[in-house]
Design a protein around this motif. Structure first.
Motif, short mmCIF file in Angstrom:
data_model
loop_
_atom_site.label_atom_id
_atom_site.label_comp_id
_atom_site.label_asym_id
_atom_site.label_seq_id
_atom_site.Cartn_x
_atom_site.Cartn_y
_atom_site.Cartn_z
N HIS A 87 -11.85 1.41 13.87
CA HIS A 87 -12.33 2.51 14.72
C HIS A 87 -13.78 2.79 14.32
O HIS A 87 -14.04 3.27 13.23
N SER A 144 -12.63 10.88 15.86
CA SER A 144 -11.31 10.54 16.40
C SER A 144 -10.36 11.73 16.38
O SER A 144 -10.34 12.52 15.44
N ASN A 200 -6.31 8.68 16.74
CA ASN A 200 -6.04 7.77 15.63
C ASN A 200 -6.10 8.46 14.27
O ASN A 200 -5.44 8.03 13.33
N PHE A 211 -8.39 1.31 22.28
CA PHE A 211 -8.68 0.29 23.29
C PHE A 211 -10.12 0.48 23.72
O PHE A 211 -10.50 1.55 24.21
N TYR A 229 -11.04 -2.75 27.28
CA TYR A 229 -9.83 -3.55 27.51
C TYR A 229 -9.52 -4.51 26.37
O TYR A 229 -8.84 -5.51 26.56
N SER A 250 -4.59 3.01 21.19
CA SER A 250 -4.67 4.23 22.00
C SER A 250 -5.60 3.93 23.15
O SER A 250 -6.59 3.20 22.98
N TYR A 285 -2.74 1.34 34.48
CA TYR A 285 -2.60 -0.02 33.96
C TYR A 285 -1.47 -0.73 34.70
O TYR A 285 -0.39 -0.96 34.14
C1 LIG Z 1 -16.86 2.15 23.95
C2 LIG Z 1 -15.56 2.67 24.49
C3 LIG Z 1 -14.80 1.86 25.32
C4 LIG Z 1 -13.58 2.32 25.82
N1 LIG Z 1 -12.85 1.48 26.62
C5 LIG Z 1 -11.66 1.90 27.09
C6 LIG Z 1 -10.86 1.03 27.90
O1 LIG Z 1 -11.22 -0.11 28.19
N2 LIG Z 1 -9.68 1.50 28.37
C7 LIG Z 1 -9.24 2.77 28.08
O2 LIG Z 1 -8.13 3.12 28.54
N3 LIG Z 1 -9.95 3.60 27.28
C8 LIG Z 1 -11.14 3.19 26.79
N4 LIG Z 1 -11.88 4.02 25.98
C9 LIG Z 1 -11.30 5.30 25.55
C10 LIG Z 1 -10.73 5.17 24.15
O3 LIG Z 1 -9.70 4.22 24.10
C11 LIG Z 1 -10.24 6.51 23.64
O4 LIG Z 1 -11.37 7.33 23.56
C12 LIG Z 1 -9.56 6.42 22.31
O5 LIG Z 1 -8.36 5.72 22.43
C13 LIG Z 1 -9.29 7.80 21.75
O6 LIG Z 1 -8.86 7.70 20.42
P1 LIG Z 1 -9.56 8.51 19.24
O7 LIG Z 1 -9.33 9.97 19.51
O8 LIG Z 1 -8.89 8.03 18.02
O9 LIG Z 1 -11.03 8.14 19.27
C14 LIG Z 1 -13.12 3.61 25.49
C15 LIG Z 1 -13.91 4.43 24.66
C16 LIG Z 1 -15.11 3.97 24.17
C17 LIG Z 1 -15.94 4.88 23.29
#
Ligand SMILES: Cc1cc2nc3c(=O)[nH]c(=O)nc-3n(C[C@H](O)[C@H](O)[C@H](O)COP(=O)(O)O)c2cc1C
Length: 194
Positions: free
Chosen positions: A10, A16, A19, A67, A70, A107, A115
């Motif tokens: 991460h 976060s 996670n 995630f 993707y 996540s 999806y």
């Molecule tokens: C650079 C970046 C790319 C991301 N790409 C996706 C994605 O492809 N699909 C999706 O569902 N969420 C996407 N997200 C959202 C993240 O998956 C989400 O913010 C994360 O799972 C939250 O977890 P956290 O609170 O631990 O950061 C993306 C976020 C970032 C910053």
């Protein structure tokens, strides 16, 4: 007891929510090695031999990450590129990972509904995870259905606590080999078997 190695990636762990909560539940469980890749390798210089030693010492390999586009954050891809060497992880003499278990814990910002073939992202999470499935196959590992937390931006505290408990349950079931996978399919998550 199976030994579990969590490869956690991460890039913005300080920000976060999802996670952080998942990791709080599992990182100190006995028999679990928590390997925080972005903390250990902030400049991306991965200690390949050390990582390979860790793989050999464990039975279950968890790729745990949000995630991103993707897929996984880039340091985990770098880890895969460098650590899963020919004749270590795959190839005629590469049997170091044979018979081990692999699983993705992810996540996603997107809800499960987006999806799907008809949803905004057109593919299922399991379809997006195909490179991980086949990486595990090539390395003669058994890849389990993923553990997925969807809709991370809108998830309520109670729901998050329930995911945290499920993740603890997953790790413990992997440790004592008591996991019974209830169904296998294109849309199956391990969540449903916990
Ligand atoms: C650079 C970046 C790319 C991301 N790409 C996706 C994605 O492809 N699909 C999706 O569902 N969420 C996407 N997200 C959202 C993240 O998956 C989400 O913010 C994360 O799972 C939250 O977890 P956290 O609170 O631990 O950061 C993306 C976020 C970032 C910053």
């Amino acid at each position: 007891m199976k030994k579990v190695l969590i490869l956690f990636a991460h890039p913005a762990f300080h920000k976060s929510r999802i996670n952080k909560k998942l990791v709080e539940g599992i990182h100190k469980i006995e028999g679990v090695t928590f390997n925080n890749l972005y903390e250990n390798y902030p400049d991306f210089f991965i200690d390949v031999k050390k990582e390979q030693r860790l793989l050999v010492q464990h039975d279950v390999i968890v790729w745990h990450h949000p995630f991103y586009w993707y897929s996984c954050p880039s340091l985990l891809k770098e880890w895969i590129d460098l650590v899963l060497e020919h004749n270590f992880a795959y190839g005629t003499h590469g049997r170091a990972l044979e018979g081990k278990t692999a699983i993705s814990v992810i996540s996603s910002g997107g809800r499960k509904e987006v999806y799907s073939q008809k949803g905004a992202n057109h593919f299922t999470i399991n379809q997006f995870l195909a490179p991980f499935v086949q990486t595990a196959n090539l390395c003669r590992m058994n890849y389990l259905p993923p553990f997925v937390v969807h809709g991370s931006h809108k998830i309520l505290p109670d729901e998050l606590t329930s995911y945290q408990k499920k993740y603890i349950k997953l790790i413990s079931a992997l440790q004592d080999d008591s996991l019974i996978i209830r169904s296998i399919g294109e849309n199956t998550y391990i969540n449903e078997s916990l």
